[in-house]
Design a protein around this motif. Structure first.
Motif, PDB file in Angstrom:
ATOM      1  N   SER A 189       4.279   2.084  -1.141  1.00 52.24           N
ATOM      2  CA  SER A 189       3.076   2.737  -0.613  1.00 52.24           C
ATOM      3  C   SER A 189       1.889   1.787  -0.519  1.00 52.24           C
ATOM      4  CB  SER A 189       2.709   3.934  -1.501  1.00 52.24           C
ATOM      5  OG  SER A 189       2.411   3.516  -2.829  1.00 52.24           O
ATOM      6  N   THR A 190       1.891   0.720  -1.291  1.00 48.92           N
ATOM      7  CA  THR A 190       0.756  -0.221  -1.291  1.00 48.92           C
ATOM      8  C   THR A 190       0.961  -1.408  -0.369  1.00 48.92           C
ATOM      9  OG1 THR A 190       1.655  -1.513  -3.133  1.00 48.92           O
ATOM     10  CG2 THR A 190       0.275   0.375  -3.702  1.00 48.92           C
ATOM     11  N   GLN A 191       2.033  -1.429   0.408  1.00 53.69           N
ATOM     12  CA  GLN A 191       2.397  -2.615   1.186  1.00 53.69           C
ATOM     13  C   GLN A 191       1.316  -3.029   2.171  1.00 53.69           C
ATOM     14  OE1 GLN A 191       6.084  -1.562   3.104  1.00 53.69           O
ATOM     15  NE2 GLN A 191       5.082  -0.573   4.837  1.00 53.69           N
ATOM     16  N   LEU A 192       1.206  -4.353   2.339  1.00 53.61           N
ATOM     17  CA  LEU A 192       0.202  -4.922   3.235  1.00 53.61           C
ATOM     18  C   LEU A 192       0.696  -5.043   4.670  1.00 53.61           C
ATOM     19  CD1 LEU A 192      -1.131  -7.776   0.934  1.00 53.61           C
ATOM     20  CD2 LEU A 192      -2.327  -5.671   1.551  1.00 53.61           C
ATOM     21  N   TRP A 193       2.004  -5.262   4.825  1.00 51.68           N
ATOM     22  CA  TRP A 193       2.588  -5.402   6.158  1.00 51.68           C
ATOM     23  C   TRP A 193       3.596  -4.281   6.411  1.00 51.68           C
ATOM     24  CZ3 TRP A 193       1.130  -9.664   3.423  1.00 51.68           C
ATOM     25  CH2 TRP A 193       0.349 -10.622   4.102  1.00 51.68           C
ATOM     26  N   ASN A 194       3.652  -3.829   7.636  1.00 47.90           N
ATOM     27  CA  ASN A 194       4.690  -2.881   8.021  1.00 47.90           C
ATOM     28  C   ASN A 194       6.043  -3.589   8.054  1.00 47.90           C
ATOM     29  OD1 ASN A 194       2.889  -0.671   8.440  1.00 47.90           O
ATOM     30  ND2 ASN A 194       2.318  -1.561  10.422  1.00 47.90           N
ATOM     31  N   GLU A 195       7.088  -2.809   8.065  1.00 49.97           N
ATOM     32  CA  GLU A 195       8.438  -3.381   8.068  1.00 49.97           C
ATOM     33  C   GLU A 195       8.705  -4.241   9.298  1.00 49.97           C
ATOM     34  OE1 GLU A 195       7.615  -0.419   7.150  1.00 49.97           O
ATOM     35  OE2 GLU A 195       8.452  -0.132   5.147  1.00 49.97           O
ATOM     36  N   ASP A 196       7.959  -4.009  10.382  1.00 51.00           N
ATOM     37  CA  ASP A 196       8.157  -4.815  11.593  1.00 51.00           C
ATOM     38  C   ASP A 196       7.360  -6.119  11.566  1.00 51.00           C
ATOM     39  OD1 ASP A 196       5.561  -3.960  11.942  1.00 51.00           O
ATOM     40  OD2 ASP A 196       5.959  -2.761  13.728  1.00 51.00           O
TER      41      ASP A 196
END
Length: 216
Positions: A189-196
């Motif tokens: 939930s805290t990620q800086l970049w999307n999976e793409d």
């Protein structure tokens, strides 16, 4: 080392085995290290071995193991002639409150590294000052980030960027804090970049603080 937390069906290892393995790992893999590196012998140590000192009641033993881990790490790096800082024992904030008194903190290098997720920027600063007063050390944020749904609820990209901006603004001016690590790049939930691979708005917010500090 997977035995410390019994990962992948490895048999649990003892504190003494962990210390011996740490020495051997450093000496046998000297090529991995360079002067100026930081080495943490037992990250999130409460998650393995004898267990969380809050649950086992063995706070004294946990403190001694952190001290011993620091000592054997320093000794091993001295043997291979590398100037590597040993310590930054990352731990849950509540574990730090239980274990990191002034004597222990001084013995592991004067730094308390906490993985700490909070509901507000103000609580982050308050908690840091509490652990600073108890330990007498400098504080390193081994992990922090937002949103954690149970703490922060749902956030829009703008709300998250503002939360990070407010928190970092307070942290930059706090002399008790000597460093931090945002968690996480991707995955959660805290990620800086999307999976793409595309950056979220918080990336620009974080970058602006690092750029500002570098320019100073």
């Amino acid at each position: 080392f997977a035995g410390w937390e019994e990962w992948f069906d490895h048999k649990r290892i003892t504190r003494l085995e962990h210390l011996d393995m740490t020495t051997n790992f450093i000496i046998d893999n000297s090529y991995l290290f360079e002067d100026g590196d930081i080495f943490t012998p037992c990250p999130e140590c409460e998650n393995g071995g004898p267990g969380d000192p809050r649950m086992t009641g063995d706070v004294k033993g946990h403190r001694q193991f952190l001290i011993d881990s620091t000592r054997v790490g320093k000794d091993a790096f001295a043997k291979i002639g590398k100037k590597v800082e040993v310590g930054y024992h990352s731990m849950n904030y509540d574990v730090a409150m239980a274990a990191m008194d002034k004597e222990t903190t001084q013995a592991v290098g004067g730094i308390v590294s906490i993985d700490h997720y909070v509901s507000s920027s103000e609580k982050m600063i308050k908690d840091i000052e509490i652990i600073k007063a108890q330990s007498g050390g400098k504080i390193f944020l081994g992990e922090f980030g937002a949103p954690i749904p149970d703490l922060n609820g749902k956030m829009t990209e703008d709300q998250r960027a503002e939360w990070i901006n407010q928190t970092l603004t307070l942290l930059v001016g706090n002399k008790s804090v000597m460093g931090l690590n945002y968690w996480v790049g991707v995955g959660g939930s805290t990620q800086l970049w999307n999976e793409d691979g595309n950056p979220r708005k918080a990336v620009a917010t974080l970058s602006s603080f690092y750029s500002m500090l570098i320019s100073l």
